[in-house]
Structures are given as structure tokens and as C-alpha cells.
Design a protein around this motif. Structure first.
Motif, PDB file in Angstrom:
ATOM      1  N   PRO A  11      46.641  60.466  47.688  1.00 37.94           N
ATOM      2  CA  PRO A  11      46.781  61.480  46.645  1.00 37.94           C
ATOM      3  C   PRO A  11      46.906  62.888  47.220  1.00 37.94           C
ATOM      4  O   PRO A  11      47.681  63.704  46.716  1.00 37.94           O
ATOM      5  CB  PRO A  11      45.496  61.323  45.825  1.00 37.94           C
ATOM      6  N   GLY A  12      46.163  63.179  48.303  1.00 34.13           N
ATOM      7  CA  GLY A  12      46.266  64.492  48.934  1.00 34.13           C
ATOM      8  C   GLY A  12      47.642  64.730  49.521  1.00 34.13           C
ATOM      9  O   GLY A  12      48.185  65.838  49.430  1.00 34.13           O
ATOM     10  N   ASP A  13      48.211  63.718  50.136  1.00 33.59           N
ATOM     11  CA  ASP A  13      49.560  63.807  50.701  1.00 33.59           C
ATOM     12  C   ASP A  13      50.582  64.081  49.600  1.00 33.59           C
ATOM     13  O   ASP A  13      51.431  64.975  49.712  1.00 33.59           O
ATOM     14  CB  ASP A  13      49.879  62.495  51.425  1.00 33.59           C
ATOM     15  N   ARG A  14      50.475  63.334  48.516  1.00 33.21           N
ATOM     16  CA  ARG A  14      51.424  63.514  47.409  1.00 33.21           C
ATOM     17  C   ARG A  14      51.259  64.886  46.761  1.00 33.21           C
ATOM     18  O   ARG A  14      52.250  65.529  46.380  1.00 33.21           O
ATOM     19  CB  ARG A  14      51.242  62.399  46.375  1.00 33.21           C
ATOM     20  N   LEU A  15      50.009  65.346  46.636  1.00 37.85           N
ATOM     21  CA  LEU A  15      49.770  66.651  46.027  1.00 37.85           C
ATOM     22  C   LEU A  15      50.396  67.760  46.868  1.00 37.85           C
ATOM     23  O   LEU A  15      51.124  68.619  46.344  1.00 37.85           O
ATOM     24  CB  LEU A  15      48.274  66.899  45.878  1.00 37.85           C
ATOM     25  N   LEU A  16      50.113  67.762  48.181  1.00 41.95           N
ATOM     26  CA  LEU A  16      50.638  68.831  49.019  1.00 41.95           C
ATOM     27  C   LEU A  16      52.167  68.799  49.055  1.00 41.95           C
ATOM     28  O   LEU A  16      52.821  69.850  49.043  1.00 41.95           O
ATOM     29  CB  LEU A  16      50.068  68.731  50.431  1.00 41.95           C
ATOM     30  N   ALA A  17      52.749  67.613  49.075  1.00 41.09           N
ATOM     31  CA  ALA A  17      54.207  67.513  49.052  1.00 41.09           C
ATOM     32  C   ALA A  17      54.766  68.124  47.766  1.00 41.09           C
ATOM     33  O   ALA A  17      55.777  68.839  47.784  1.00 41.09           O
ATOM     34  CB  ALA A  17      54.640  66.057  49.189  1.00 41.09           C
ATOM     35  N   SER A  18      54.080  67.859  46.649  1.00 40.51           N
ATOM     36  CA  SER A  18      54.554  68.397  45.366  1.00 40.51           C
ATOM     37  C   SER A  18      54.419  69.916  45.294  1.00 40.51           C
ATOM     38  O   SER A  18      55.130  70.574  44.540  1.00 40.51           O
ATOM     39  CB  SER A  18      53.779  67.756  44.214  1.00 40.51           C
TER      40      SER A  18
ATOM     41  N   ARG B  63      39.088  63.617  40.839  1.00 40.47           N
ATOM     42  CA  ARG B  63      40.523  63.815  41.021  1.00 40.47           C
ATOM     43  C   ARG B  63      41.239  63.911  39.671  1.00 40.47           C
ATOM     44  O   ARG B  63      40.696  63.582  38.636  1.00 40.47           O
ATOM     45  CB  ARG B  63      41.118  62.664  41.842  1.00 40.47           C
ATOM     46  N   ARG B  64      42.484  64.401  39.772  1.00 43.43           N
ATOM     47  CA  ARG B  64      43.372  64.550  38.614  1.00 43.43           C
ATOM     48  C   ARG B  64      42.822  65.527  37.576  1.00 43.43           C
ATOM     49  O   ARG B  64      43.024  65.374  36.389  1.00 43.43           O
ATOM     50  CB  ARG B  64      43.663  63.177  37.976  1.00 43.43           C
ATOM     51  N   ARG B  65      42.090  66.541  38.059  1.00 44.53           N
ATOM     52  CA  ARG B  65      41.589  67.583  37.171  1.00 44.53           C
ATOM     53  C   ARG B  65      42.084  68.963  37.596  1.00 44.53           C
ATOM     54  O   ARG B  65      41.626  69.980  37.072  1.00 44.53           O
ATOM     55  CB  ARG B  65      40.056  67.577  37.142  1.00 44.53           C
ATOM     56  N   GLY B  66      42.984  69.010  38.579  1.00 38.93           N
ATOM     57  CA  GLY B  66      43.520  70.289  39.036  1.00 38.93           C
ATOM     58  C   GLY B  66      42.706  70.960  40.119  1.00 38.93           C
ATOM     59  O   GLY B  66      43.027  72.080  40.529  1.00 38.93           O
ATOM     60  N   ILE B  67      41.651  70.294  40.618  1.00 38.47           N
ATOM     61  CA  ILE B  67      40.794  70.912  41.630  1.00 38.47           C
ATOM     62  C   ILE B  67      41.544  71.073  42.949  1.00 38.47           C
ATOM     63  O   ILE B  67      41.476  72.119  43.604  1.00 38.47           O
ATOM     64  CB  ILE B  67      39.510  70.089  41.825  1.00 38.47           C
ATOM     65  N   GLY B  68      42.275  70.032  43.354  1.00 40.68           N
ATOM     66  CA  GLY B  68      43.029  70.107  44.597  1.00 40.68           C
ATOM     67  C   GLY B  68      44.068  71.203  44.573  1.00 40.68           C
ATOM     68  O   GLY B  68      44.257  71.929  45.557  1.00 40.68           O
ATOM     69  N   THR B  69      44.745  71.351  43.445  1.00 39.79           N
ATOM     70  CA  THR B  69      45.751  72.410  43.306  1.00 39.79           C
ATOM     71  C   THR B  69      45.101  73.782  43.409  1.00 39.79           C
ATOM     72  O   THR B  69      45.622  74.689  44.067  1.00 39.79           O
ATOM     73  CB  THR B  69      46.477  72.272  41.955  1.00 39.79           C
TER      74      THR B  69
ATOM     75  N   LEU C  96      37.053  56.860  52.449  1.00 35.71           N
ATOM     76  CA  LEU C  96      36.870  55.461  52.085  1.00 35.71           C
ATOM     77  C   LEU C  96      37.876  55.041  51.024  1.00 35.71           C
ATOM     78  O   LEU C  96      38.442  53.944  51.078  1.00 35.71           O
ATOM     79  CB  LEU C  96      35.440  55.237  51.584  1.00 35.71           C
ATOM     80  N   GLU C  97      38.131  55.935  50.084  1.00 34.14           N
ATOM     81  CA  GLU C  97      39.104  55.657  49.016  1.00 34.14           C
ATOM     82  C   GLU C  97      40.520  55.604  49.561  1.00 34.14           C
ATOM     83  O   GLU C  97      41.324  54.753  49.157  1.00 34.14           O
ATOM     84  CB  GLU C  97      38.996  56.747  47.943  1.00 34.14           C
ATOM     85  N   ASP C  98      40.846  56.489  50.501  1.00 33.08           N
ATOM     86  CA  ASP C  98      42.238  56.650  50.924  1.00 33.08           C
ATOM     87  C   ASP C  98      42.640  55.791  52.110  1.00 33.08           C
ATOM     88  O   ASP C  98      43.789  55.365  52.199  1.00 33.08           O
ATOM     89  CB  ASP C  98      42.510  58.121  51.266  1.00 33.08           C
TER      90      ASP C  98
ATOM     91  N   ILE D 155      49.433  62.734  58.043  1.00 34.81           N
ATOM     92  CA  ILE D 155      50.506  63.727  58.037  1.00 34.81           C
ATOM     93  C   ILE D 155      49.880  65.117  58.017  1.00 34.81           C
ATOM     94  O   ILE D 155      49.030  65.403  57.159  1.00 34.81           O
ATOM     95  CB  ILE D 155      51.429  63.570  56.810  1.00 34.81           C
ATOM     96  N   HIS D 156      50.271  65.955  58.954  1.00 32.09           N
ATOM     97  CA  HIS D 156      49.829  67.345  58.896  1.00 32.09           C
ATOM     98  C   HIS D 156      50.881  68.095  58.086  1.00 32.09           C
ATOM     99  O   HIS D 156      51.976  68.365  58.564  1.00 32.09           O
ATOM    100  CB  HIS D 156      49.700  67.965  60.279  1.00 32.09           C
ATOM    101  N   ARG D 157      50.537  68.404  56.849  1.00 34.28           N
ATOM    102  CA  ARG D 157      51.463  69.119  55.963  1.00 34.28           C
ATOM    103  C   ARG D 157      51.142  70.605  55.987  1.00 34.28           C
ATOM    104  O   ARG D 157      49.967  71.003  55.968  1.00 34.28           O
ATOM    105  CB  ARG D 157      51.390  68.576  54.536  1.00 34.28           C
ATOM    106  N   ALA D 158      52.177  71.421  56.047  1.00 35.21           N
ATOM    107  CA  ALA D 158      51.985  72.873  56.144  1.00 35.21           C
ATOM    108  C   ALA D 158      52.994  73.589  55.286  1.00 35.21           C
ATOM    109  O   ALA D 158      54.042  73.050  54.919  1.00 35.21           O
ATOM    110  CB  ALA D 158      52.109  73.323  57.606  1.00 35.21           C
ATOM    111  N   ILE D 159      52.675  74.845  54.969  1.00 36.35           N
ATOM    112  CA  ILE D 159      53.539  75.666  54.128  1.00 36.35           C
ATOM    113  C   ILE D 159      53.587  77.083  54.692  1.00 36.35           C
ATOM    114  O   ILE D 159      52.570  77.599  55.176  1.00 36.35           O
ATOM    115  CB  ILE D 159      53.046  75.654  52.658  1.00 36.35           C
TER     116      ILE D 159
END
Length: 298
Positions: free
Chosen positions: A120-127, A87-93, A29-31, A292-296
Motif C-alpha cells: 500500500p505504501g508503494d502504491r500510495l507514493l506512486a500515486s 490505513r485508507r484514512r488519508g494519514i499516509g497522504t 508483518l502486513e506487507d 523500492i526507494h521512491r523519491a520526488i
């Protein structure tokens, strides 16, 4: 894992399905401005025989409240969500690190996740070094818009999958078609039935097949009804029966049936691997969100 003070982790259980849905729904809903996930989607995935939540999932809790989660859903795919309030607490990382470590331990050489473009998830994974593996689109048929019917070739009919033989044939058509562009192992039949025939709320009309003059299943469509929307989850036609308009006929049929059962709009998703975006746009569907399906590499 390094998490903010006061947060704890544990593997998920089937009893957490509702809590995971609420976190995912809040994030969507947010994104993207709408909720596209259903609790039934989570339950269906978790009841697959191949799913082992104890070893493939992790929940993050604030007291007794689930605030984030991650799960390895397939060999090279993970899903994760963090409630916007956390968000912005390092949980996603931290969850990304857990996903990479867990996927590597399970033998994967690459792992990725779908995220809304620009979120935010897209930007985080890209970073974190995740690159774009493919792109997908959610398309919607606006309320009140019809798709021109597709006449069926002589001897062909579209109907509900009536027997076990019909359902297994539909599965085989789906798997053969999807494996033309998907890089994965063949899905076990019992895993497929868990997410289709045994999905909470399943009704026989959800699974439709196109049958040829020889009585063989030539195409299939699986559609679910969710919050007033008919969502086409799977659509496939046998390679040797393409060019007959069966895909369009199945699509028109699915949208019409969904409307008969209360849907006011219809949706589906496709991605760059299928090459089908133009087909859906030509029949009047409109892109409502881009993922975007981001992968590493591991």
C-alpha cells in the motif's frame, strides 16, 4: 495537516521508540510477512548526534496511542509507517505532505522513502508522483545452508576489531566504499558509532575486520543478532585490496559467528547502486523481499 477527526500530532521523543517499533513491525508483518525492524535499530538511529527529533519527526496519535509516524532520517531520506488498522484514512497522504514540506524547508531538493514493492505504501507514493530512485533486496541464507569457505591470501586474517584504531579504520573503509555509489555527505564518525558500537546489544564480535600482512585494515563487516537471525548490516573492502576474496571471507565469518551465537539464518540487504546482488545469490542467498526507494523532486 488534514487528519481524521480525533487524531493529533506531535514531535517524537526517545521515549517513543517502542511505540514506533510496534507501528513499523505491524506494517512490515502486513506487507512482507515478517518483521525486519528492531527497536534497537530505532534507538541507535535516534541517538546519533546529528538527529534532532524535535524538528525532524512527527507522530500521529489516537488518544495516547501512536498509530503512525514520519521522520526525516537523512538529508534526502524519510521513513514513515501507518498501522494497518488505520490505513485508507488519508494519514499516509498527510504524512507525505509533511515530509516534503519539512525536507524542502531543510534545503533538500529531493526526498524519498523505501517501501516494499507492491505494498500500500508503494502504491500510495506512486500515486503521489514519487518515482523509483533505486531498488533493494533483502536476501536470506536459508537455515542449514553453508557458504563455501573462502581461503585467505597469504598474510591476511579476519578477526574482531580490537582497538579504537581498528574501529576507526573499519569506519573509514566502510565510508570510502559506500561513498563510491552513495550520493550523500560523509557520515560523522560519532553518528556511525551510535548505530554500531553504541547500538543496544552491541558485542565486540559484531565488528570484524580483515587485516593484511602490513597490519592495516583492508575490509570490515558489521553483523547484528536479531530474533535468531544474523544480519550483516555493513560489508566493505578497500578498493586497493579487492579481488582477494576478502568480502566473501568476511561474509562466511559473519554467518559462522552468528550461528555460534544462536542464529539459525542469516540476512543482508543490497541495492541496485552496489551491483552486488549476483555475488550474494552465487553464494547461496535467496531474495526474501524487494523494496523500492521512491523519491520526488521538491
Amino acid at each position: 495537516m488534514e487528519l481524521p477527526a480525533g487524531l493529533t500530532t506531535r514531535p517524537l521523543t526517545l521515549a517513543d521508540a517502542r511505540a514506533v517499533y510496534e507501528v513499523m513491525a505491524a506494517q512490515e508483518l502486513e506487507d512482507v510477512g515478517e518483521v525486519v525492524i528492531e527497536e534497537a535499530d530505532i534507538v541507535a538511529d535516534w541517538q546519533r548526534p546529528s538527529t534532532d527529533l524535535a524538528s525532524s519527526s512527527l507522530g500521529v496519535l489516537d488518544g495516547e496511542t501512536l498509530v503512525a509516524y514520519a521522520e526525516i532520517t537523512h538529508a534526502d531520506r524519510a521513513d514513515a509507517a501507518v498501522h494497518p488498522a488505520y490505513r485508507r484514512r488519508g494519514i499516509g497522504t498527510a504524512l507525505s505532505g509533511w515530509v516534503r514540506d519539512t525536507a524542502r524547508d531543510r534545503g533538500a531538493t529531493i526526498v524519498g522513502s523505501p517501501v516494499p514493492q507492491g505494498s500500500p505504501g508503494d502504491r500510495l507514493l506512486a500515486s503521489l508522483g514519487y518515482g523509483e530512485r533505486w531498488r533493494s533486496w533483502v536476501l536470506r541464507l536459508p537455515e542449514g545452508r553453508d557458504i563455501e569457505p573462502q581461503p585467505l591470501a597469504d598474510g591476511y586474517a579476519v578477526r574482531t576489531a580490537e582497538s579504537d584504531a581498528d574501529r576507526r579504520a573499519a569506519f573509514e573503509v566502510k565510508e570510502d566504499a559506500f561513498l563510491e555509489w552513495s550520493e550523500r555527505e560523509r557520515e560523522p564518525y560519532d553518528d556511525w558509532t551510535a548505530t554500531s558500537l553504541r547500538r543496544p546489544g552491541f558485542e565486540p564480535w559484531n565488528l570484524r575486520v580483515a587485516v593484511g600482512p602490513d597490519g592495516e585494515v583492508a575490509g570490515m563487516c558489521f553483523v547484528v543478532l536479531a530474533e535468531g537471525t544474523g544480519y550483516v548490516d555493513q560489508l566493505a573492502v578497500r578498493r586497493d585490496r579487492r579481488g582477494l576474496g576478502l568480502a566473501r571471507a568476511l561474509l562466511v565469518d559473519a554467518f559462522a559467528l552468528a550461528r555460534e551465537h544462536g542464529a539459525t539464518a542469516s540476512e543482508l540487504s543490497t541495492d541496485t547502486r552496489t551491483g552486488a546482488l549476483g555475488l550474494y545469490e552465487r553464494v547461496g542467498m535467496e531474495v526474501s523481499s524487494v523494496w523500492i526507494h521512491r523519491a520526488i523532486a521538491l
